[in-house]
Design a protein around this motif. Structure first.
Motif, PDB file in Angstrom:
ATOM      1  N   THR A 110      -3.010   2.904   4.896  1.00 34.23           N
ATOM      2  CA  THR A 110      -1.591   3.088   4.571  1.00 34.23           C
ATOM      3  C   THR A 110      -1.440   3.885   3.292  1.00 34.23           C
ATOM      4  O   THR A 110      -0.629   4.811   3.201  1.00 34.23           O
ATOM      5  N   ALA A 111      -2.246   3.546   2.285  1.00 35.48           N
ATOM      6  CA  ALA A 111      -2.133   4.202   0.977  1.00 35.48           C
ATOM      7  C   ALA A 111      -2.507   5.669   1.037  1.00 35.48           C
ATOM      8  O   ALA A 111      -1.806   6.524   0.480  1.00 35.48           O
ATOM      9  N   ASN A 112      -3.631   5.996   1.715  1.00 33.99           N
ATOM     10  CA  ASN A 112      -4.039   7.400   1.677  1.00 33.99           C
ATOM     11  C   ASN A 112      -3.175   8.287   2.563  1.00 33.99           C
ATOM     12  O   ASN A 112      -3.204   9.509   2.433  1.00 33.99           O
TER      13      ASN A 112
ATOM     14  N   VAL B  82      -8.314   7.412  -5.172  1.00 31.71           N
ATOM     15  CA  VAL B  82      -7.844   6.424  -6.134  1.00 31.71           C
ATOM     16  C   VAL B  82      -6.826   5.493  -5.492  1.00 31.71           C
ATOM     17  O   VAL B  82      -6.856   4.276  -5.688  1.00 31.71           O
ATOM     18  N   SER B  83      -5.911   6.044  -4.703  1.00 25.40           N
ATOM     19  CA  SER B  83      -4.888   5.199  -4.066  1.00 25.40           C
ATOM     20  C   SER B  83      -5.530   4.206  -3.105  1.00 25.40           C
ATOM     21  O   SER B  83      -5.093   3.056  -3.007  1.00 25.40           O
TER      22      SER B  83
ATOM     23  N   VAL C 205      -7.199   1.385  -5.256  1.00 29.98           N
ATOM     24  CA  VAL C 205      -6.203   0.486  -5.846  1.00 29.98           C
ATOM     25  C   VAL C 205      -5.570  -0.390  -4.774  1.00 29.98           C
ATOM     26  O   VAL C 205      -5.411  -1.609  -4.954  1.00 29.98           O
ATOM     27  N   ALA C 206      -5.200   0.199  -3.627  1.00 27.25           N
ATOM     28  CA  ALA C 206      -4.561  -0.574  -2.560  1.00 27.25           C
ATOM     29  C   ALA C 206      -5.502  -1.640  -2.010  1.00 27.25           C
ATOM     30  O   ALA C 206      -5.089  -2.782  -1.763  1.00 27.25           O
ATOM     31  N   TYR C 207      -6.766  -1.268  -1.800  1.00 23.72           N
ATOM     32  CA  TYR C 207      -7.740  -2.223  -1.259  1.00 23.72           C
ATOM     33  C   TYR C 207      -7.955  -3.392  -2.217  1.00 23.72           C
ATOM     34  O   TYR C 207      -7.934  -4.560  -1.810  1.00 23.72           O
ATOM     35  N   ASN C 208      -8.137  -3.091  -3.488  1.00 19.34           N
ATOM     36  CA  ASN C 208      -8.390  -4.153  -4.459  1.00 19.34           C
ATOM     37  C   ASN C 208      -7.158  -5.010  -4.710  1.00 19.34           C
ATOM     38  O   ASN C 208      -7.273  -6.213  -4.927  1.00 19.34           O
ATOM     39  N   GLU C 209      -5.985  -4.395  -4.680  1.00 19.57           N
ATOM     40  CA  GLU C 209      -4.763  -5.178  -4.834  1.00 19.57           C
ATOM     41  C   GLU C 209      -4.582  -6.130  -3.653  1.00 19.57           C
ATOM     42  O   GLU C 209      -4.186  -7.280  -3.821  1.00 19.57           O
ATOM     43  N   GLU C 210      -4.914  -5.659  -2.461  1.00 15.09           N
ATOM     44  CA  GLU C 210      -4.780  -6.508  -1.276  1.00 15.09           C
ATOM     45  C   GLU C 210      -5.764  -7.670  -1.330  1.00 15.09           C
ATOM     46  O   GLU C 210      -5.430  -8.802  -0.974  1.00 15.09           O
TER      47      GLU C 210
ATOM     48  N   ALA D 239       0.819  -1.211   0.000  1.00 17.71           N
ATOM     49  CA  ALA D 239       0.000   0.000   0.000  1.00 17.71           C
ATOM     50  C   ALA D 239       0.855   1.264   0.000  1.00 17.71           C
ATOM     51  O   ALA D 239       0.475   2.276  -0.598  1.00 17.71           O
ATOM     52  N   THR D 240       2.012   1.216   0.658  1.00 16.05           N
ATOM     53  CA  THR D 240       2.914   2.373   0.661  1.00 16.05           C
ATOM     54  C   THR D 240       3.424   2.666  -0.742  1.00 16.05           C
ATOM     55  O   THR D 240       3.447   3.820  -1.188  1.00 16.05           O
ATOM     56  N   VAL D 241       3.836   1.626  -1.441  1.00 15.17           N
ATOM     57  CA  VAL D 241       4.317   1.801  -2.814  1.00 15.17           C
ATOM     58  C   VAL D 241       3.208   2.347  -3.697  1.00 15.17           C
ATOM     59  O   VAL D 241       3.407   3.275  -4.496  1.00 15.17           O
ATOM     60  N   ILE D 242       1.998   1.788  -3.557  1.00 11.90           N
ATOM     61  CA  ILE D 242       0.859   2.239  -4.367  1.00 11.90           C
ATOM     62  C   ILE D 242       0.523   3.697  -4.058  1.00 11.90           C
ATOM     63  O   ILE D 242       0.348   4.525  -4.969  1.00 11.90           O
TER      64      ILE D 242
END
Length: 507
Positions: A311-313, A279-280, A283-288, A262-265
């Motif tokens: 983490t992403a936001n 958006v972040s 993307v992070a939620y769906n990738e996880e 999530a940090t990278v995203i």
């Protein structure tokens, strides 16, 4: 890089001065409180606090603003977890698992995960900012209007594919959100769907849509609750069951892969001007969920479902600073206000900023880490207070929530019709939930709609109305292809689930 490292010690001493520590602490408190107000995001918080920076130095003003920005992204998760009312659009993703956790008596656990992962995301992205600012700024520069259009389409493909108990309902809800985003004036097509009503000429404000679709239905449910219905089961806060609310090193270690991804995203999306925290988080939620061995747990109250978007936001704060400081291109509305602050102080963002104002840039980097640590202290002190909200009996909490939402909607532009809009959207959303039509895709598509439309219009103008740019620009074509694959796989997974007699994972 050498210029930045040469300023590391002076910048650290500057940030750690008692005056600047107090300024950042005030920023964290203000950001947390304002971020927790429904629809009152980081940009609104910075705009409100702008006059307080008039007598600050450029460094102090920048530290004050980045503290508010970071804390507001965390603060939005507090009402999302406790009363299913996201403080920010990005927090709408957090409530998918945060609110179910609170219903299970684990509100304190959800708040701790939100806080700890947000702090980790902020610090980790700050380190990435230091060592990769120039490279990520170059990546962000490659995203023009056509690429941003493709990013928006990719986001819409994920929204429709993964939210709801079927892709059909997900994409119908996404279409409704896109329709709502078209109401009002357009820079290219005049007025649309206003039906002659003056109140619709400027479109639907984001705070009205978020409050109406996400918060009003919960307020209606609270109002209809019986006196026998108590608040959420939070006996753990009194010491009866602390174990299930414990979040220690063991739990954080288990979440470390989630936080890393999530940090990278978040940092990468932040470096692209435009998408923002929403958006972040998507993307992070769906990738996880995609990489999880148990994707069916998402939406039922799993730790990863809270950790990934939070983490992403929070990581996006440092990521959004990269194109802003290095190129003078704001990565979000909040960062645009920060740039306005610097310009008003005589500091010109751009490639020469790192050479001419290395101390300021390094102070921002150190300040991000310091504000994250202050956010940890403030958050830990406030978790018990925040979580006690969920212990209030539902029939008592209902009127206060409705009043809070009404005042918040009215205060945004002091316009009475916005209250009526929010109530009407709330009634529609309440009915949608009865027929199992997901409302979260509507909100997210409403956020993504202007990104898609405005960038498509710009790309069409640049390319003279020729749509072939979708096939000639590699990044654009790649993202559109991924979006198509996402949609196809979603319908295929749904078809397989129907044949096997099981229901696909929902959110």
């Amino acid at each position: 890089m050498e210029v930045l490292l040469d300023n590391l010690i002076p910048a650290t001493l500057l940030v750690l001065s008692p005056t600047n520590i107090l300024i950042m602490l005030a920023g964290v408190v203000v950001g947390t409180v304002l971020g927790a107000l429904p629809g009152f995001g980081a940009a609104q918080a910075l705009a409100l606090m702008f006059p307080f920076t008039f007598f600050m130095s450029p460094e102090a003003g920048a530290l004050f603003f980045i503290s508010i920005y970071a804390a507001a992204e965390y603060g939005g998760s507090i009402p999302a977890i406790l009363i299913r009312t996201p403080g920010t659009a990005a927090a709408a993703i957090t409530l998918l698992d945060g609110y179910p956790m609170a219903q299970q008596g684990k509100a304190a656990r959800a708040l701790k995960i939100s806080l700890y992962t947000g702090v980790v995301g902020s610090i980790a992205s700050s380190l990435i900012f230091l060592f990769a600012a120039s490279g990520l700024a170059w990546v962000g520069l490659q995203f023009g209007p056509s690429e941003m259009f493709a990013v928006g389409v990719f986001g819409l493909s994920m929204i429709g594919s993964f939210f709801g108990n079927s892709p059909v309902k997900g994409f119908v809800a996404t279409g409704i959100g896109l329709f709502l985003a078209t109401i009002g004036s357009s820079g290219f097509a005049g007025l649309r769907f206003t039906f002659g009503l003056e109140s619709l000429m400027e479109g639907l404000p984001l705070i009205v849509v978020i409050t109406g679709l996400m918060a009003m239905p919960e307020a209606f449910r609270l109002l209809m609750a019986r006196k026998s219905e108590a608040g959420l089961d939070l006996q753990s806060l009194k010491g009866a069951d602390r174990e299930k609310n414990r979040v220690g090193w063991k739990e954080m270690k288990k979440l470390s892969p989630t936080m890393l991804r999530a940090t990278v995203i978040g940092t990468a999306i932040g470096a692209i001007p435009g998408p923002g925290a929403t958006v972040s988080s998507i993307v992070a939620y769906n990738e996880e969920r995609r990489v999880s061995k148990h994707p069916e747990k998402f939406g039922t109250g799993c730790d990863e479902g809270v950790a990934a978007p939070e983490t992403a936001n929070n990581a996006i704060v440092a990521g959004a600073l990269i194109p802003s400081l290095a190129l003078g291109v704001p990565g979000s509305g909040a960062i645009a206000i920060l740039l306005g602050l610097l310009i008003s102080k005589g500091v010109v963002p751009g490639p020469l900023l790192f050479e001419r104002n290395g101390l300021l840039v390094m102070a921002v980097f150190v300040g991000l880490i310091a504000s994250a640590l202050l956010m940890l202290l403030v958050g830990m002190a406030g978790i018990r207070v925040f979580a006690l909200v969920a212990q209030i009996p539902r029939y008592i909490l209902g009127p206060f929530v409705l009043i809070l939402l009404t005042v918040g909607v009215f205060a945004d532009q002091t316009y009475t019709p916005h209250i009526i809009m929010a109530l009407m959207l709330g009634a529609v959303a309440f009915w949608f939930e009865k027929i199992q039509m997901p409302v979260i895709p509507i909100v997210l598509a409403f956020v993504m709609g202007p990104i898609v439309e405005s960038n498509l219009n710009r790309a069409m103008v640049i390319h003279g109305g020729d749509l072939s740019f979708m096939l000639t620009r590699p990044i654009t074509m790649g993202l559109l292809l991924i979006a198509l694959i996402t949609v196809v796989l979603a319908f295929r997974r749904s078809s397989q689930a129907r044949r096997s007699g099981t229901r696909p994972a929902t959110a």
